[in-house]
Design an enzyme around this catalytic site. Structure first.
Site, short mmCIF file in Angstrom:
data_model
loop_
_atom_site.label_atom_id
_atom_site.label_comp_id
_atom_site.label_asym_id
_atom_site.label_seq_id
_atom_site.Cartn_x
_atom_site.Cartn_y
_atom_site.Cartn_z
N ASP A 67 0.57 -1.39 -0.08
CA ASP A 67 0.06 -0.02 -0.09
C ASP A 67 0.85 1.34 0.03
O ASP A 67 2.08 1.27 0.33
CB ASP A 67 -1.17 0.01 1.24
CG ASP A 67 -0.34 -0.69 2.41
OD1 ASP A 67 0.82 -0.53 2.43
OD2 ASP A 67 -0.85 -1.19 3.50
N ASN A 136 -7.33 -2.58 14.03
CA ASN A 136 -8.80 -3.10 13.92
C ASN A 136 -9.07 -4.47 13.05
O ASN A 136 -10.03 -4.52 12.39
CB ASN A 136 -9.48 -1.87 13.33
CG ASN A 136 -8.90 -1.65 11.89
OD1 ASN A 136 -7.85 -2.22 11.36
ND2 ASN A 136 -9.40 -0.68 11.15
N HIS A 138 -7.27 -4.92 10.14
CA HIS A 138 -6.93 -4.67 8.77
C HIS A 138 -5.71 -5.33 8.16
O HIS A 138 -4.79 -5.64 9.02
CB HIS A 138 -6.91 -3.11 8.29
CG HIS A 138 -5.66 -2.40 8.53
ND1 HIS A 138 -5.92 -1.13 8.85
CD2 HIS A 138 -4.33 -2.77 8.66
CE1 HIS A 138 -4.68 -0.79 9.48
NE2 HIS A 138 -3.99 -1.44 9.27
N GLU A 143 -9.91 -2.02 5.51
CA GLU A 143 -10.30 -1.81 6.62
C GLU A 143 -11.59 -2.63 6.88
O GLU A 143 -12.22 -3.24 5.79
CB GLU A 143 -10.76 -0.24 6.64
CG GLU A 143 -9.55 0.65 6.23
CD GLU A 143 -8.89 0.78 7.53
OE1 GLU A 143 -8.62 -0.11 8.58
OE2 GLU A 143 -8.29 2.00 7.83
C1 F6R Z 1 1.47 -1.60 6.14
C2 F6R Z 1 0.19 -2.41 6.33
C3 F6R Z 1 -0.53 -2.35 7.51
C4 F6R Z 1 0.25 -2.68 8.65
C5 F6R Z 1 -0.68 -2.62 9.93
C6 F6R Z 1 0.16 -2.86 11.24
O1 F6R Z 1 1.77 -1.76 4.90
O2 F6R Z 1 -0.12 -2.88 5.17
O3 F6R Z 1 -1.61 -3.20 7.25
O4 F6R Z 1 0.98 -3.80 8.61
O5 F6R Z 1 -1.36 -1.32 10.30
O6 F6R Z 1 0.95 -1.83 11.45
P1 F6R Z 1 2.40 -1.78 12.62
O7 F6R Z 1 3.03 -3.02 12.00
O8 F6R Z 1 2.87 -0.38 12.62
O9 F6R Z 1 1.63 -1.89 13.72
#
Ligand code: F6R
Length: 242
Positions: A67, A136, A138, A143
């Site tokens: 992303d 959450n 995701h 989401e």
């Molecule tokens: C990042 C992504 C997100 C993160 C998720 C967890 O490329 O796709 O899904 O993996 O938000 O983020 P952290 O590791 O910072 O808790």
């Protein structure tokens, strides 16, 4: 689903890095799906260390990232392209022309999303997708929603995600409101999926995602149906998984 129970963040990172390095050694031109955020930083650090020791060669590896924030490009310190360069790409012998990240600077969402899906398709799909877990549930920026998404799309970030990601910005107001993300179908079509999760703040969502019902309200729960999914989590994140 396979669970690797790690002692702590460093151990989790080494375990996941082991899986990725085996993939690259066995198939040097692997297509790696990569993630940003705090969770995979230790994995990248370990892979860089092994590369510097001469144990890994990334010269033929191709990558696709999950992303990117809409409106953000390489000149933005918080962009995911910058993150990937700083945390990984600039320290290994990868050919930058073989790395792919959605172009957050393309304002035409339809064009950018179909371009990115064509990139994944042209690479022949993803051999191994590395994932983190959002607070959450995701994955990528898919989401919680009423239905699972298919291909790359533009998504409005939820308040929970904006709150979780504000630590990387000056304030919550500075967090972009939308992103381009690979869809659930893109992720599920990866041959192997590996998720890294650390810390007690993620313990409840780990339980809901992997020991609750499969539902688009907890997008990561779909991974229960993936034929080769490995959850690499530390003790704190597995607090409710005995
Ligand atoms: C990042 C992504 C997100 C993160 C998720 C967890 O490329 O796709 O899904 O993996 O938000 O983020 P952290 O590791 O910072 O808790």
């Amino acid at each position: 689903m396979r669970i690797i129970r790690a002692r702590d963040y460093d151990h989790m990172s080494r375990q996941a890095a082991n899986i990725i390095s085996a993939q690259v050694i066995l198939k040097p031109d692997s297509v790696l799906g990569l993630a940003t955020g705090s969770s995979p930083i230790g994995v990248y650090k370990q892979l860089i260390e092994w590369y510097k020791k001469g144990d890994l060669d990334f010269s033929a590896v191709r990558t696709v990232n999950l992303d990117e924030y809409v409106g953000f490009g390489e000149s933005d310190a918080q962009s995911y392209i910058r993150f990937m360069r700083e945390q990984f790409f600039d320290h290994i012998n990868i050919d930058m022309r073989c790395t792919n990240i959605p172009n957050g600077l393309n304002p035409n969402a339809e064009q950018e999303c179909s371009r990115y899906d064509s990139v994944i398709h042209a690479l022949g799909g993803i051999d191994l997708q590395l994932l983190g877990l959002g607070p959450n549930g995701h994955i990528g920026f898919n989401e919680p929603a009423d239905a699972f998404t298919k291909g790359t799309h533009r998504v409005e970030l939820s308040d929970a995600t904006i709150q979780a990601n504000k630590r990387f910005f000056e304030s919550a107001d500075a967090v972009p409101r939308s992103a381009y993300t690979m869809g659930i179908c893109d992720i599920m079509q990866a041959k192997r999926t590996v998720m890294v999760v650390s810390g007690s703040a993620k313990a409840k969502i780990v339980r809901d995602a992997f020991f609750g019902p499969v539902t688009p309200r907890v997008p990561a729960s779909i991974l229960q149906l993936h034929s080769d999914f490995t959850l690499v989590a530390d003790e704190a994140a597995l607090e409710y998984v005995k």
